[in-house]
Design a protein around this motif. Structure first.
Motif, PDB file in Angstrom:
ATOM      1  N   GLY A  48     -13.287  50.046 -44.082  1.00 26.63           N
ATOM      2  CA  GLY A  48     -14.664  49.744 -44.450  1.00 26.63           C
ATOM      3  C   GLY A  48     -15.465  50.939 -44.930  1.00 26.63           C
ATOM      4  N   PHE A  49     -14.826  52.122 -45.069  1.00 26.22           N
ATOM      5  CA  PHE A  49     -15.516  53.313 -45.542  1.00 26.22           C
ATOM      6  C   PHE A  49     -15.636  53.252 -47.060  1.00 26.22           C
ATOM      7  N   ALA A  50     -16.844  53.410 -47.589  1.00 25.33           N
ATOM      8  CA  ALA A  50     -17.074  53.373 -49.039  1.00 25.33           C
ATOM      9  C   ALA A  50     -16.848  54.761 -49.632  1.00 25.33           C
ATOM     10  N   TRP A  51     -15.976  54.845 -50.630  1.00 21.61           N
ATOM     11  CA  TRP A  51     -15.655  56.094 -51.313  1.00 21.61           C
ATOM     12  C   TRP A  51     -16.223  56.055 -52.719  1.00 21.61           C
ATOM     13  N   THR A  52     -16.679  57.202 -53.200  1.00 22.89           N
ATOM     14  CA  THR A  52     -17.153  57.302 -54.585  1.00 22.89           C
ATOM     15  C   THR A  52     -16.366  58.381 -55.301  1.00 22.89           C
ATOM     16  N   ALA A  53     -16.221  58.201 -56.594  1.00 24.04           N
ATOM     17  CA  ALA A  53     -15.470  59.173 -57.393  1.00 24.04           C
ATOM     18  C   ALA A  53     -16.363  60.318 -57.809  1.00 24.04           C
TER      19      ALA A  53
END
Length: 53
Positions: A48-53
């Motif tokens: 559920g951890f949101a990652w961004t590029a």
């Protein structure tokens, strides 16, 4: 000898325990246990951890 822009890269695939032993750390560790080469859009991992590029 290859030019600096064309150096070879080796990739080794280790099990988690073997990699931890090689790095001299505990295999339990903390944080993410994944790696992304490249990138792109943002995503959410299985925890559920949101990652961004």
């Amino acid at each position: 000898m290859p030019s600096p822009a064309r150096r070879a890269m080796n990739v080794g695939l280790y099990s988690r325990n073997a990699l931890a032993k090689d790095a001299g750390v505990e295999p339990e560790g903390t944080g993410s246990h994944r790696i992304l080469i490249g990138g792109g859009d943002a995503f959410t991992d299985p925890n559920g951890f949101a990652w961004t590029a």
